[in-house]
Design an enzyme around this catalytic site. Sequence first.
Site, PDB file in Angstrom:
ATOM      1  N   HIS A  94      72.239  25.765  -6.973  1.00 64.88           N
ATOM      2  CA  HIS A  94      71.328  26.032  -8.064  1.00 64.88           C
ATOM      3  C   HIS A  94      71.872  26.917  -8.821  1.00 64.88           C
ATOM      4  O   HIS A  94      73.119  27.457  -8.829  1.00 64.88           O
ATOM      5  CB  HIS A  94      69.832  26.579  -7.706  1.00 64.88           C
ATOM      6  CG  HIS A  94      69.615  27.755  -7.255  1.00 64.88           C
ATOM      7  ND1 HIS A  94      70.056  28.447  -5.970  1.00 64.88           N
ATOM      8  CD2 HIS A  94      69.512  28.999  -7.774  1.00 64.88           C
ATOM      9  CE1 HIS A  94      69.828  29.448  -5.622  1.00 64.88           C
ATOM     10  NE2 HIS A  94      69.703  30.112  -6.822  1.00 64.88           N
ATOM     11  N   GLU A 105      67.025  26.761 -14.748  1.00 64.06           N
ATOM     12  CA  GLU A 105      68.024  26.648 -13.670  1.00 64.06           C
ATOM     13  C   GLU A 105      68.135  25.210 -13.373  1.00 64.06           C
ATOM     14  O   GLU A 105      67.115  24.270 -13.402  1.00 64.06           O
ATOM     15  CB  GLU A 105      67.476  27.284 -12.374  1.00 64.06           C
ATOM     16  CG  GLU A 105      67.379  28.640 -12.353  1.00 64.06           C
ATOM     17  CD  GLU A 105      67.061  29.439 -11.096  1.00 64.06           C
ATOM     18  OE1 GLU A 105      66.994  28.643 -10.063  1.00 64.06           O
ATOM     19  OE2 GLU A 105      67.132  30.668 -11.086  1.00 64.06           O
ATOM     20  N   ASP A 139      65.288  33.806  -3.483  1.00 61.60           N
ATOM     21  CA  ASP A 139      66.346  32.650  -2.979  1.00 61.60           C
ATOM     22  C   ASP A 139      66.239  32.769  -1.477  1.00 61.60           C
ATOM     23  O   ASP A 139      66.096  31.590  -0.746  1.00 61.60           O
ATOM     24  CB  ASP A 139      67.756  32.949  -3.487  1.00 61.60           C
ATOM     25  CG  ASP A 139      67.938  32.581  -4.806  1.00 61.60           C
ATOM     26  OD1 ASP A 139      66.974  31.832  -5.541  1.00 61.60           O
ATOM     27  OD2 ASP A 139      69.073  33.097  -5.520  1.00 61.60           O
ATOM     28  N   HIS A 168      72.065  30.298 -11.915  1.00 66.93           N
ATOM     29  CA  HIS A 168      71.475  31.427 -12.375  1.00 66.93           C
ATOM     30  C   HIS A 168      71.890  31.713 -13.794  1.00 66.93           C
ATOM     31  O   HIS A 168      72.748  32.242 -14.093  1.00 66.93           O
ATOM     32  CB  HIS A 168      72.215  32.709 -11.738  1.00 66.93           C
ATOM     33  CG  HIS A 168      71.162  32.796 -10.180  1.00 66.93           C
ATOM     34  ND1 HIS A 168      71.612  33.852  -9.456  1.00 66.93           N
ATOM     35  CD2 HIS A 168      70.446  32.050  -9.655  1.00 66.93           C
ATOM     36  CE1 HIS A 168      70.922  33.665  -8.372  1.00 66.93           C
ATOM     37  NE2 HIS A 168      70.040  32.587  -8.417  1.00 66.93           N
TER      38      HIS A 168
HETATM   39 ZN   LIG Z   1      68.595  31.927  -7.219  1.00 64.55          ZN
END
Ligand SMILES: [Zn+2]
Length: 143
Positions: free
Chosen positions: A83, A23, A96, A85
């Site tokens: 961010h 990530e 999250d 995935h």
């Molecule tokens: Zn996430």
Amino acid sequence: MLKIGQTEFDAIRGHGEETYPHECCGVLLGQMRKDERVVTSIARCGNTRVDSPQNRYHIDPRELVRIQRQGRERGEDIIGFYHSHPDYPARWSQTDLAEAHWLGCSYIITSVEKGKATVTNSFELTGNDENDKKLADEKIEVV
Ligand SMILES: [Zn+2]
């Protein structure tokens, strides 16, 4: 509504492709208006999660403070985070939500499938406090 320039939007997606299969994460800087946030720059962060970097992210608080200070010098506030995935949909996870603490900020998630950025979604952290916070769908307008 989140307004973001094409350059910043592409940079966020490119960052996710670079760090794949891990990530990526970073900060959105800009102005918070009544019903919309306007991104004027982004700051890349190093993902400090070494235990599970492919499905977790964490931003070093010291790095966050530095980004906040440098942003203020340019008249920018922290208005959100992003961010990626890797090989997972661009939807927020329970983790999250649990790890999101900036009420009123935007949380952008980009799905990166086999190294290519696909869907990018944004969610606004709404609610009055930690107990009733929610990640609500938010429209992204690329300008
Ligand atoms: Zn996430």
